[in-house]
Design a protein around this motif. Sequence first.
Motif, mmCIF file in Angstrom:
data_model
loop_
_atom_site.group_PDB
_atom_site.id
_atom_site.type_symbol
_atom_site.label_atom_id
_atom_site.label_comp_id
_atom_site.label_asym_id
_atom_site.label_seq_id
_atom_site.Cartn_x
_atom_site.Cartn_y
_atom_site.Cartn_z
ATOM 1 N N GLN A 73 0.880 -1.236 -0.292
ATOM 2 C CA GLN A 73 0.260 -0.010 0.149
ATOM 3 C C GLN A 73 1.203 1.227 -0.722
ATOM 4 O O GLN A 73 1.067 1.444 1.334
ATOM 5 C CB GLN A 73 -0.992 -0.207 1.339
ATOM 6 C CG GLN A 73 -1.728 -1.508 1.382
ATOM 7 C CD GLN A 73 -3.198 -1.589 0.263
ATOM 8 O OE1 GLN A 73 -3.650 -0.229 -0.335
ATOM 9 N NE2 GLN A 73 -3.502 -2.159 0.829
ATOM 10 N N LEU A 74 0.836 1.810 -1.067
ATOM 11 C CA LEU A 74 1.963 3.323 -0.953
ATOM 12 C C LEU A 74 0.894 4.631 -0.910
ATOM 13 O O LEU A 74 0.244 4.504 -2.099
ATOM 14 C CB LEU A 74 2.802 3.285 -2.968
ATOM 15 C CG LEU A 74 4.189 3.863 -2.693
ATOM 16 C CD1 LEU A 74 4.669 3.550 -3.052
ATOM 17 C CD2 LEU A 74 3.073 5.372 -3.160
ATOM 18 N N SER A 75 0.471 5.440 -0.687
ATOM 19 C CA SER A 75 0.263 6.792 -0.488
ATOM 20 C C SER A 75 0.404 7.846 -0.639
ATOM 21 O O SER A 75 1.556 8.305 0.453
ATOM 22 C CB SER A 75 -1.048 6.606 1.224
ATOM 23 O OG SER A 75 -1.441 5.356 1.355
ATOM 24 N N MET A 76 -0.188 8.297 -0.652
ATOM 25 C CA MET A 76 0.392 10.244 -1.678
ATOM 26 C C MET A 76 -0.821 10.741 -0.706
ATOM 27 O O MET A 76 -1.803 11.404 -1.237
ATOM 28 C CB MET A 76 1.257 10.182 -3.091
ATOM 29 C CG MET A 76 2.180 9.622 -3.494
ATOM 30 S SD MET A 76 2.351 10.215 -4.679
ATOM 31 C CE MET A 76 2.210 11.313 -5.468
ATOM 32 N N ALA A 77 -0.387 11.761 -0.079
ATOM 33 C CA ALA A 77 -0.835 12.704 1.136
ATOM 34 C C ALA A 77 -1.315 13.824 0.191
ATOM 35 O O ALA A 77 -0.435 14.578 -0.190
ATOM 36 C CB ALA A 77 -0.759 12.632 2.663
ATOM 37 N N ALA A 78 -2.307 14.915 0.570
ATOM 38 C CA ALA A 78 -2.429 16.596 0.040
ATOM 39 C C ALA A 78 -1.234 17.010 0.279
ATOM 40 O O ALA A 78 -0.747 18.030 -0.713
ATOM 41 C CB ALA A 78 -3.356 16.182 0.369
ATOM 42 N N ASP A 79 -0.052 16.989 1.052
ATOM 43 C CA ASP A 79 1.017 17.498 1.391
ATOM 44 C C ASP A 79 1.715 17.234 0.742
ATOM 45 O O ASP A 79 3.023 17.354 0.987
ATOM 46 C CB ASP A 79 1.227 17.875 2.708
ATOM 47 C CG ASP A 79 1.300 16.412 3.676
ATOM 48 O OD1 ASP A 79 1.271 15.770 3.047
ATOM 49 O OD2 ASP A 79 1.476 16.641 5.112
ATOM 50 N N GLY A 80 1.745 15.949 0.237
ATOM 51 C CA GLY A 80 2.993 15.106 -0.595
ATOM 52 C C GLY A 80 3.712 14.421 0.467
ATOM 53 O O GLY A 80 4.891 14.048 -0.257
ATOM 54 N N THR A 81 3.315 14.285 1.423
ATOM 55 C CA THR A 81 4.497 13.099 1.788
ATOM 56 C C THR A 81 3.793 11.686 1.685
ATOM 57 O O THR A 81 2.399 11.540 1.292
ATOM 58 C CB THR A 81 4.234 13.029 3.739
ATOM 59 O OG1 THR A 81 2.489 12.770 3.900
ATOM 60 C CG2 THR A 81 4.461 14.148 4.178
ATOM 61 N N ILE A 82 4.322 10.777 1.754
ATOM 62 C CA ILE A 82 4.339 9.057 0.806
ATOM 63 C C ILE A 82 4.660 8.392 1.849
ATOM 64 O O ILE A 82 5.509 8.358 3.088
ATOM 65 C CB ILE A 82 5.596 8.844 -0.614
ATOM 66 C CG1 ILE A 82 5.129 10.392 -1.003
ATOM 67 C CG2 ILE A 82 5.149 7.457 -0.600
ATOM 68 C CD1 ILE A 82 6.356 9.882 -2.372
ATOM 69 N N SER A 83 3.955 7.266 2.119
ATOM 70 C CA SER A 83 3.879 6.239 3.441
ATOM 71 C C SER A 83 2.945 4.924 2.148
ATOM 72 O O SER A 83 2.678 5.103 1.584
ATOM 73 C CB SER A 83 2.298 6.297 3.997
ATOM 74 O OG SER A 83 2.388 7.934 4.816
ATOM 75 N N ILE A 84 4.779 3.948 2.800
ATOM 76 C CA ILE A 84 4.431 2.755 2.675
ATOM 77 C C ILE A 84 3.923 1.957 3.752
ATOM 78 O O ILE A 84 4.622 2.159 4.657
ATOM 79 C CB ILE A 84 5.888 2.120 1.203
ATOM 80 C CG1 ILE A 84 6.169 2.539 0.674
ATOM 81 C CG2 ILE A 84 5.915 0.410 1.578
ATOM 82 C CD1 ILE A 84 7.694 2.907 0.111
ATOM 83 N N ASN A 85 2.913 0.707 2.466
ATOM 84 C CA ASN A 85 2.304 0.794 4.213
ATOM 85 C C ASN A 85 1.996 1.175 5.707
ATOM 86 O O ASN A 85 2.854 0.575 6.639
ATOM 87 C CB ASN A 85 2.474 -1.190 4.565
ATOM 88 C CG ASN A 85 2.374 -1.510 3.636
ATOM 89 O OD1 ASN A 85 1.603 -1.828 3.035
ATOM 90 N ND2 ASN A 85 3.807 -2.904 2.869
#
Length: 151
Positions: free
Chosen positions: A73-85
Amino acid sequence: MGMGTVASSRGRRGRRGGKRRPMSEINVTPFVDVMLVLLIIFMVTAPLLVAGVAVDLPESRAETLDQNNEPVQLSMAADGTISINDTPLGEGDLPEALATIAAEPAPPEGRRVYLRADRTLDYGQVMRVMGELNAAGLNRVALVSVGQDGQ
């Protein structure tokens, strides 16, 4: 009197001696009877087919196969931060994290990646992340969106 008997016998013979019309209807009653009997047989034997046989399996010290086919699960938030799982990444850590994921043993069909990007993000930012995924060899990418029912 003799004439009357000849005429009447000729009329009877004409009816009997004529060609018979073939029956155009098929009698399906025996077919239905046979099918109902087969249905009853299958209904009776079906529960017996489910019964299993108790088997005492041997023990082994071999490790079990890893059945973890969960997608990344790779997520990109509105502020540009990226999270993996659900683990946030710092600036520039994405290529290294993706290389680590790509180096892990994957199922034969390849590792799946679900990319969740905020709708307010710039198209270029999402494409940069897609480029990093492609460079790491993670080509099975699915873009996650919200369905019509809100899920």
